[in-house]
Design a protein around this motif. Structure first.
Motif, PDB file in Angstrom:
ATOM      1  N   UNK A  71     -10.421 -27.490 -14.573  1.00 53.18           N
ATOM      2  CA  UNK A  71      -9.672 -28.734 -14.727  1.00 53.18           C
ATOM      3  C   UNK A  71      -9.810 -29.313 -16.131  1.00 53.18           C
ATOM      4  N   UNK A  72     -10.924 -29.062 -16.775  1.00 51.13           N
ATOM      5  CA  UNK A  72     -11.173 -29.604 -18.112  1.00 51.13           C
ATOM      6  C   UNK A  72     -10.695 -28.620 -19.173  1.00 51.13           C
ATOM      7  N   UNK A  73     -10.708 -29.094 -20.414  1.00 55.82           N
ATOM      8  CA  UNK A  73     -10.382 -28.236 -21.538  1.00 55.82           C
ATOM      9  C   UNK A  73      -8.903 -28.226 -21.887  1.00 55.82           C
ATOM     10  N   UNK A  74      -8.614 -27.718 -23.074  1.00 61.44           N
ATOM     11  CA  UNK A  74      -7.246 -27.586 -23.568  1.00 61.44           C
ATOM     12  C   UNK A  74      -6.851 -26.120 -23.601  1.00 61.44           C
ATOM     13  N   UNK A  75      -5.567 -25.881 -23.810  1.00 61.39           N
ATOM     14  CA  UNK A  75      -5.099 -24.544 -24.107  1.00 61.39           C
ATOM     15  C   UNK A  75      -5.128 -24.316 -25.612  1.00 61.39           C
ATOM     16  N   UNK A  76      -5.289 -23.065 -26.018  1.00 56.39           N
ATOM     17  CA  UNK A  76      -5.272 -22.691 -27.433  1.00 56.39           C
ATOM     18  C   UNK A  76      -4.142 -21.686 -27.653  1.00 56.39           C
ATOM     19  N   UNK A  77      -3.460 -21.790 -28.785  1.00 57.49           N
ATOM     20  CA  UNK A  77      -2.450 -20.795 -29.104  1.00 57.49           C
ATOM     21  C   UNK A  77      -2.475 -20.498 -30.605  1.00 57.49           C
ATOM     22  N   UNK A  78      -1.974 -19.301 -30.945  1.00 55.67           N
ATOM     23  CA  UNK A  78      -1.925 -18.893 -32.339  1.00 55.67           C
ATOM     24  C   UNK A  78      -0.609 -18.209 -32.638  1.00 55.67           C
ATOM     25  N   UNK A  79      -0.059 -18.510 -33.811  1.00 56.92           N
ATOM     26  CA  UNK A  79       1.085 -17.790 -34.358  1.00 56.92           C
ATOM     27  C   UNK A  79       0.913 -17.715 -35.862  1.00 56.92           C
ATOM     28  N   UNK A  80       1.581 -16.763 -36.491  1.00 54.84           N
ATOM     29  CA  UNK A  80       1.471 -16.603 -37.938  1.00 54.84           C
ATOM     30  C   UNK A  80       2.005 -17.835 -38.657  1.00 54.84           C
ATOM     31  N   UNK A  81       3.062 -18.439 -38.113  1.00 55.92           N
ATOM     32  CA  UNK A  81       3.683 -19.587 -38.773  1.00 55.92           C
ATOM     33  C   UNK A  81       2.832 -20.848 -38.663  1.00 55.92           C
ATOM     34  N   UNK A  82       2.203 -21.060 -37.498  1.00 56.40           N
ATOM     35  CA  UNK A  82       1.516 -22.327 -37.243  1.00 56.40           C
ATOM     36  C   UNK A  82       0.004 -22.218 -37.215  1.00 56.40           C
ATOM     37  N   UNK A  83      -0.541 -21.004 -37.226  1.00 52.66           N
ATOM     38  CA  UNK A  83      -1.980 -20.847 -37.097  1.00 52.66           C
ATOM     39  C   UNK A  83      -2.449 -21.250 -35.700  1.00 52.66           C
ATOM     40  N   UNK A  84      -3.683 -21.757 -35.600  1.00 51.13           N
ATOM     41  CA  UNK A  84      -4.247 -22.174 -34.319  1.00 51.13           C
ATOM     42  C   UNK A  84      -3.873 -23.624 -34.015  1.00 51.13           C
ATOM     43  N   UNK A  85      -3.569 -23.886 -32.764  1.00 56.30           N
ATOM     44  CA  UNK A  85      -3.306 -25.251 -32.315  1.00 56.30           C
ATOM     45  C   UNK A  85      -3.641 -25.342 -30.832  1.00 56.30           C
ATOM     46  N   UNK A  86      -3.757 -26.565 -30.337  1.00 58.56           N
ATOM     47  CA  UNK A  86      -3.985 -26.801 -28.914  1.00 58.56           C
ATOM     48  C   UNK A  86      -2.650 -27.040 -28.228  1.00 58.56           C
TER      49      UNK A  86
END
Length: 271
Positions: A245-260
């Motif tokens: 239930x806790x925590x965020x998702x993480x994603x990565x792309x070449x254009x945007x780098x790492x983000x939640x």
């Protein structure tokens, strides 16, 4: 057309909440083998493909599927509200068959908590221990007769040092993606023929990932990685989310780098 699985509906909701200008549609309709799961549509044009997978401990998957069959586990002979932690090696069919009567005996005896590490064990607790039950505790519930099972994480996945960066997630992706078990996912994305190829990875409670990764995905506002993952050419974007239930998702792309990205309310097959 085959319906979207519960985890695919959850992924669809997460992506649409994150990529506001994109529509997510089912691609794999079961008409032929080797189809990726979802399409990304923008202005009526398909620009991306999404394959949904999980970083799950294969030893625990059969147990989890047998215990969680898409509906709440209710046993009429129980008062209920039992929260039960199981070893990954527990046999699902045996748990289904034997656990309710053992919990009913605990209720008859007025015992509301059992822990396998406490000695000496009550005779009923000995039977639970042999069944693979680590702990069983009774609490309040709005659903009489309910049993809430989970699979206990090994110590090395449930505790450890908390890192100052999220680099463990980037390293984990770099090591995990080339493994043979991911080959099918990579092939599906490679066949999609679209510029963006997204792999969306779900981390369940019985994940193969180490604590350094588990901690990032279950901790609110955990630090982002400072380094990119090393991705095979079949993948351009990666997403990671846990079932906690806790925590965020993480994603990565070449254009945007790492983000939640926001963890929306999980969508499952059961009400």
């Amino acid at each position: 057309m085959a319906k979207l699985r519960g985890e695919e509906r959850w992924v669809k909701a997460c992506i649409e909440a994150t990529l506001r200008d994109a529509e997510v549609k089912q691609h794999d309709d079961g008409s032929k083998p080797g189809m990726h799961d979802l399409d990304l549509i923008r202005s009526g044009q398909r620009f991306g493909a999404v394959e949904v997978t999980s970083a799950a401990d294969p030893e625990s998957i059969p147990l989890w599927k047998l215990i969680n069959k898409g509906q709440r586990w209710i046993e009429p002979q129980l008062v209920g509200g039992w929260f039960v932690s199981l070893l990954p090696s527990a046999r699902g069919k045996r748990v289904r068959a034997e656990l309710p009567s053992l919990l009913a005996e605990l209720e008859r005896l007025g015992i509301t908590e059992v822990r396998s590490h406490r000695r000496p064990l009550h005779p009923v607790a000995q039977q639970l221990d042999a069944l693979g039950v680590v702990t069983a505790g009774q609490g309040g519930t709005e659903f009489p007769g309910s049993i809430y099972p989970t699979i206990q994480l090994p110590h090395e996945k449930s505790g450890g040092m908390v890192a100052d960066t999220g680099d463990a997630l980037a390293s984990w992706f770099s090591d995990w993606l080339p493994e043979p078990d991911q080959a099918d996912n990579l092939q599906k994305l490679a066949r999609s023929g679209v510029p963006e190829r997204h792999l969306f990875v779900i981390f369940p409670g019985f994940t193969t990932a180490p604590f350094s990764v588990v901690d990032l995905l279950m901790r609110n506002e955990a630090p982002l990685p400072t380094v990119p993952p090393v991705l095979p050419p079949e993948i351009t974007h990666v997403w990671a989310i846990s079932t906690w239930n806790s925590g965020d998702g993480f994603r990565w792309s070449l254009a945007d780098g790492w983000s939640r990205f926001p963890k929306v309310l999980q969508v499952t097959d059961s009400a």
